[in-house]
Design an enzyme around this catalytic site. Structure first.
Site, PDB file in Angstrom:
ATOM      1  N   ASN A  40      -1.216   1.733   6.147  1.00 27.96           N
ATOM      2  CA  ASN A  40      -0.353   0.709   5.556  1.00 27.96           C
ATOM      3  C   ASN A  40       0.029  -0.255   6.659  1.00 27.96           C
ATOM      4  OD1 ASN A  40      -0.348   2.084   3.175  1.00 27.96           O
ATOM      5  ND2 ASN A  40       1.824   2.617   3.210  1.00 27.96           N
ATOM      6  N   GLY A  41       0.099  -1.546   6.330  1.00 29.23           N
ATOM      7  CA  GLY A  41       0.547  -2.516   7.329  1.00 29.23           C
ATOM      8  C   GLY A  41      -0.560  -3.491   7.673  1.00 29.23           C
ATOM      9  N   TRP A  56      -3.248  -2.512  -1.347  1.00 26.99           N
ATOM     10  CA  TRP A  56      -2.873  -3.835  -1.847  1.00 26.99           C
ATOM     11  C   TRP A  56      -3.553  -4.795  -0.896  1.00 26.99           C
ATOM     12  CZ3 TRP A  56       0.638  -8.094  -0.868  1.00 26.99           C
ATOM     13  CH2 TRP A  56       1.083  -8.740  -2.018  1.00 26.99           C
ATOM     14  N   CYS A  96       0.820  -1.211   0.000  1.00 21.76           N
ATOM     15  CA  CYS A  96       0.000   0.000   0.000  1.00 21.76           C
ATOM     16  C   CYS A  96       0.859   1.269   0.000  1.00 21.76           C
ATOM     17  CB  CYS A  96      -0.848   0.018   1.250  1.00 21.76           C
ATOM     18  SG  CYS A  96      -1.779  -1.479   1.500  1.00 21.76           S
ATOM     19  N   HIS A 131      21.801 -34.655 -11.011  1.00 22.51           N
ATOM     20  CA  HIS A 131      21.224 -35.330  -9.852  1.00 22.51           C
ATOM     21  C   HIS A 131      19.704 -35.249  -9.847  1.00 22.51           C
ATOM     22  CE1 HIS A 131      25.201 -36.065  -8.282  1.00 22.51           C
ATOM     23  NE2 HIS A 131      25.495 -34.829  -8.687  1.00 22.51           N
ATOM     24  N   LYS A 143      14.671 -12.919 -12.114  1.00 27.57           N
ATOM     25  CA  LYS A 143      14.290 -11.783 -12.960  1.00 27.57           C
ATOM     26  C   LYS A 143      13.310 -12.241 -14.026  1.00 27.57           C
ATOM     27  CE  LYS A 143      15.169  -9.090 -11.456  1.00 27.57           C
ATOM     28  NZ  LYS A 143      15.528  -8.455 -10.264  1.00 27.57           N
ATOM     29  N   GLU A 176      19.808 -14.942  -9.738  1.00 29.84           N
ATOM     30  CA  GLU A 176      19.199 -13.647 -10.015  1.00 29.84           C
ATOM     31  C   GLU A 176      18.580 -13.623 -11.420  1.00 29.84           C
ATOM     32  OE1 GLU A 176      18.200 -11.341  -8.398  1.00 29.84           O
ATOM     33  OE2 GLU A 176      18.089  -9.566  -9.663  1.00 29.84           O
ATOM     34  N   ARG A 192       4.464   0.538  -6.427  1.00 26.90           N
ATOM     35  CA  ARG A 192       4.545  -0.334  -5.251  1.00 26.90           C
ATOM     36  C   ARG A 192       3.549  -1.489  -5.329  1.00 26.90           C
ATOM     37  NH1 ARG A 192       6.811   1.992  -0.512  1.00 26.90           N
ATOM     38  NH2 ARG A 192       5.442   0.657   0.672  1.00 26.90           N
ATOM     39  N   GLU A 209       9.757 -13.458 -12.415  1.00 25.52           N
ATOM     40  CA  GLU A 209       8.910 -12.456 -11.744  1.00 25.52           C
ATOM     41  C   GLU A 209       8.251 -11.497 -12.714  1.00 25.52           C
ATOM     42  OE1 GLU A 209      10.905  -9.745  -9.072  1.00 25.52           O
ATOM     43  OE2 GLU A 209      12.679  -9.701 -10.326  1.00 25.52           O
ATOM     44  N   LYS A 244       6.715  -3.564  -4.510  1.00 27.32           N
ATOM     45  CA  LYS A 244       8.109  -3.127  -4.501  1.00 27.32           C
ATOM     46  C   LYS A 244       8.762  -3.322  -3.148  1.00 27.32           C
ATOM     47  CE  LYS A 244      11.812  -1.278  -6.115  1.00 27.32           C
ATOM     48  NZ  LYS A 244      12.649  -2.186  -6.921  1.00 27.32           N
TER      49      LYS A 244
HETATM   50  C1  F6R Z   1      13.211  -8.859  -7.183  1.00 28.69           C
HETATM   51  C2  F6R Z   1      13.127  -7.956  -6.051  1.00 28.69           C
HETATM   52  C3  F6R Z   1      12.907  -8.535  -4.713  1.00 28.69           C
HETATM   53  C4  F6R Z   1      13.662  -7.743  -3.636  1.00 28.69           C
HETATM   54  C5  F6R Z   1      13.262  -8.259  -2.240  1.00 28.69           C
HETATM   55  C6  F6R Z   1      14.000  -7.543  -1.149  1.00 28.69           C
HETATM   56  O1  F6R Z   1      13.434  -8.175  -8.369  1.00 28.69           O
HETATM   57  O2  F6R Z   1      13.202  -6.762  -6.193  1.00 28.69           O
HETATM   58  O3  F6R Z   1      13.241  -9.891  -4.664  1.00 28.69           O
HETATM   59  O4  F6R Z   1      15.021  -7.874  -3.852  1.00 28.69           O
HETATM   60  O5  F6R Z   1      11.895  -8.112  -2.061  1.00 28.69           O
HETATM   61  O6  F6R Z   1      13.686  -6.183  -1.144  1.00 28.69           O
HETATM   62  P1  F6R Z   1      14.611  -5.135  -0.400  1.00 28.69           P
HETATM   63  O7  F6R Z   1      15.912  -5.131  -1.122  1.00 28.69           O
HETATM   64  O8  F6R Z   1      13.884  -3.835  -0.519  1.00 28.69           O
HETATM   65  O9  F6R Z   1      14.755  -5.618   0.999  1.00 28.69           O
END
Ligand code: F6R
Length: 609
Positions: free
Chosen positions: A99-100, A73, A2, A506, A487, A483, A27, A490, A604
């Protein structure tokens, strides 16, 4: 997750709120709403995108100069207009955005029912709104008393902005474990859960701490502690450039942020080097302190965790200190055995990730020192850690991280080099050559972006139809495969897995069939031939192989496509290989016509567990 924005000043609030909410869209949200104080408080809400809310308020001639807004959200209750914020107490006395998560909302609901409150939504936020109303009426001591009594009574995390009918010129805010900043300029006061929402209006902000509250009037902000006593706060300046939060001609934030990497990586490296030496003094770490650490625990989530996996290889090899890498949501619950002489490094772009923050607190509770590698100044993790290393990625808007990841990588190399120097595990010649190579990484990233983007786009466009992909490599190439795979999945919704190349046999190799996409990363000399053998194995089972490598020796025989990257020191390859990996994911997603900046179900900053 949110987003919250608020304004109290001399301009029309509706424009500032809608603009601020649009900056928080990244976000992730599924409904939005605003409350504007004019003669009375008017509330507008809409399910779905912000444009639906904009349509509702168009032509309403809202002249009020005080208001709060929210993007929701859904957590408690489905995303619909009723559950959207702002929520209003039974008799319209209290209007609130939140938020929360309120953990004891069921118990509080029963309390409200005993006092004849009726709830119209399924949200914990409406419960919170009425609890404030309950204390406000019971004790009749005004907003700060009602908010403080509520804070003592509720469990969970929250950032709230509240308007009281009887205090029409004020917005009240409070927080615990959920971010909130307060800004001020000549025309009024602002509040936001995230910097980009108000960056256009002011760079002068106050950071409000856990269990503190504030009252925003048109020309001033007053802060209070949990006793209701006034407290003083220092005004801080945000250094971020407003342009960093705009698309500036790029089609998406993600591609803009990918292209910003040479610049932000350079800034981060420069902030950690002084006269050709690594200088961690800004973090608070000195050689004496570093020397005490016998073990390192790196704790993070998602991509930040992948930085940790890379860092483990580099720190262990260079500084010969044992490194354990943990996913924060596991670390906080698995009762790890921690060496009291250990350092816990928390890596987080936002500095607000709930699990990472909890892990940090767990580590401190156990008596260990903590270092945060964080991008957002004033964030909770930055404020609570013993030592802080700020990455200089600027605001990252695309949900999938790219530039923050790259700055975290170089930050972790700097730590590895400095620890190695202090621990005397590398000679001066190695030290100097590592630093010299570190300094040219931004140029090499730039070279890849300039020379390879169109080739990568061409390669990627062939794979929009696929359902599975595998990323393989050994050692640091495996670490960065994690990674690459995240990427892709997601943002493109294509299932993908990263495997240590030697582990495929394996079990997983049975999934390889005709045309299965395998992306092989081969940069590490000591395991190069072994990785090539693994690529031959998948190729002979029908896989389509894309190789990312600095050398096409042996690779051209096995790979269908080769993406060549510049050479660098073996420890720094993740900084180069990640660029094609990001671009592959970006262009496959674009070819699928998906919203690359805001993938479904993702937020985000994950401020709840
Ligand atoms: C993937 C991504 C997430 C963040 C994770 C941690 O592209 O962005 O996997 O890396 O949610 O977020 P932070 O770095 O803000 O703690």
């Amino acid at each position: 997750m949110c987003g919250i924005v608020g304004y109290n000043g001399t301009k029309k609030a509706v424009d500032i709120l809608l603009d601020g909410l649009s900056k928080l869209e990244y976000r992730g949200y599924d409904s939005a709403g605003i409350a504007i104080q004019d003669k009375e408080i008017e509330i507008f809400k809409a399910k779905g995108k912000l444009v639906n809310l904009k349509e509702k308020v168009e032509n309403k001639n809202l002249l009020g100069t005080c208001g709060i807004g929210h993007t929701r959200w859904a957590t408690h209750g489905e995303p619909n207009e009723i559950n959207a914020h702002p929520h209003v107490s039974n008799d319209g006395n209290v209007t609130l955005v939140h938020n929360g998560i309120i953990e004891n909302y069921q118990e509080l609901t029963q309390k409200l029912e005993r006092h004849n409150y009726k709830l119209y939504s399924e949200t914990d936020t409406e419960v919170l709104t009425n609890i404030i109303d309950y204390y406000y009426k019971k004790y009749k001591l005004g907003p700060i008393d009602a908010i403080n009594r509520t804070m003592v009574r509720v469990r969970g995390s929250y950032a709230i902005a509240v308007m009281f009918k009887e205090y029409p010129d004020e917005i009240w805010v409070a927080r615990k474990d959920s971010p909130m900043i307060i800004g001020i300029n000549e025309d009024g006061t602002y509040l936001a859960s995230d910097v980009p929402a108000i960056l256009k209006y002011t760079k002068n902000v106050y950071y409000i701490d856990n269990l503190e509250a504030a009252c925003l009037k048109k020309d001033k902000v007053t802060f209070y502690d949990l006793n209701g006593d006034e407290i003083k706060k220092e005004l801080k300046e945000i250094k971020w450039d407003i342009r960093a939060a705009e698309k500036e001609g790029y089609e998406h934030f993600m591609i803009k942020e990918i292209n910003e990497q040479p610049d932000v990586v350079k800034k981060t490296i420069n902030s950690l080097i002084n006269e050709n030496k690594i200088d961690l003094s800004k973090t608070g770490l000195t050689s004496e302190i570093i020397n005490q650490f016998k073990e390192i625990y790196i704790v993070a989530c998602g991509s930040a965790y992948h930085v940790g996996v890379c860092a483990k290889y580099v720190i262990e090899e260079l500084a010969r200190i044992p490194v354990v890498v943990d996913i924060a949501s596991e670390f906080r619950y698995r009762k790890p055995i921690l060496n009291k002489d250990g350092l816990v490094i928390i890596i987080s772009q936002s500095g607000e990730t709930a699990d990472s923050l909890a892990a940090l607190r767990e580590a401190k509770e156990e008596g260990l020192k903590t270092l945060a590698i964080v991008n957002v100044v004033g964030s909770s993790i930055a404020r609570e850690a013993d030592y802080v290393l700020y990455t200089l990625a600027g605001p990252e808007i695309a949900v999938a991280t790219t530039k923050a990841f790259s700055t975290q990588l170089v930050a972790s190399y700097s730590i590895a080099i400095e620890f190695a120097k202090v621990k005397n595990t590398i000679d001066n010649e190695t030290y100097v050559s590592l630093i010299n190579e570190l300094k040219v990484i931004p140029d090499k990233i730039d070279e890849i972006l300039k020379n390879s983007t169109s080739n990568i786009q061409k390669i990627a466009s062939k794979f929009s139809h696929i359902h599975d992909a595998f990323y393989i490599g050994r050692c640091l190439d495996y670490a960065i495969s994690l990674e690459g795979s995240l990427k892709l999945k997601e943002i493109s919704y294509i299932h993908s897995e990263a495997y240590a190349a030697g582990e495929l046999k394996h079990g997983t190799i049975s999934l390889i069939e005709d045309e299965t996409l395998v992306i092989g990363i081969a940069t590490q000399d000591d395991v190069f031939e072994k990785t090539i053998s693994n690529l031959v194995e998948v190729k002979s089972r029908g896989a389509y192989v894309i190789a990312i490598t600095p050398s096409d020796k042996d690779v051209s025989k096995v790979a269908n496509d080769i993406i060549t990257i510049p050479t660098t020191n073996k420890y720094f390859y993740p900084s180069l290989t990640v660029i094609p990996l990001q671009l592959i994911s970006y262009y496959i997603t674009i070819a699928k016509g998906l919203d690359v900046d805001k993938p479904r179900n993702l937020a985000k900053s994950v401020t709840v567990e």
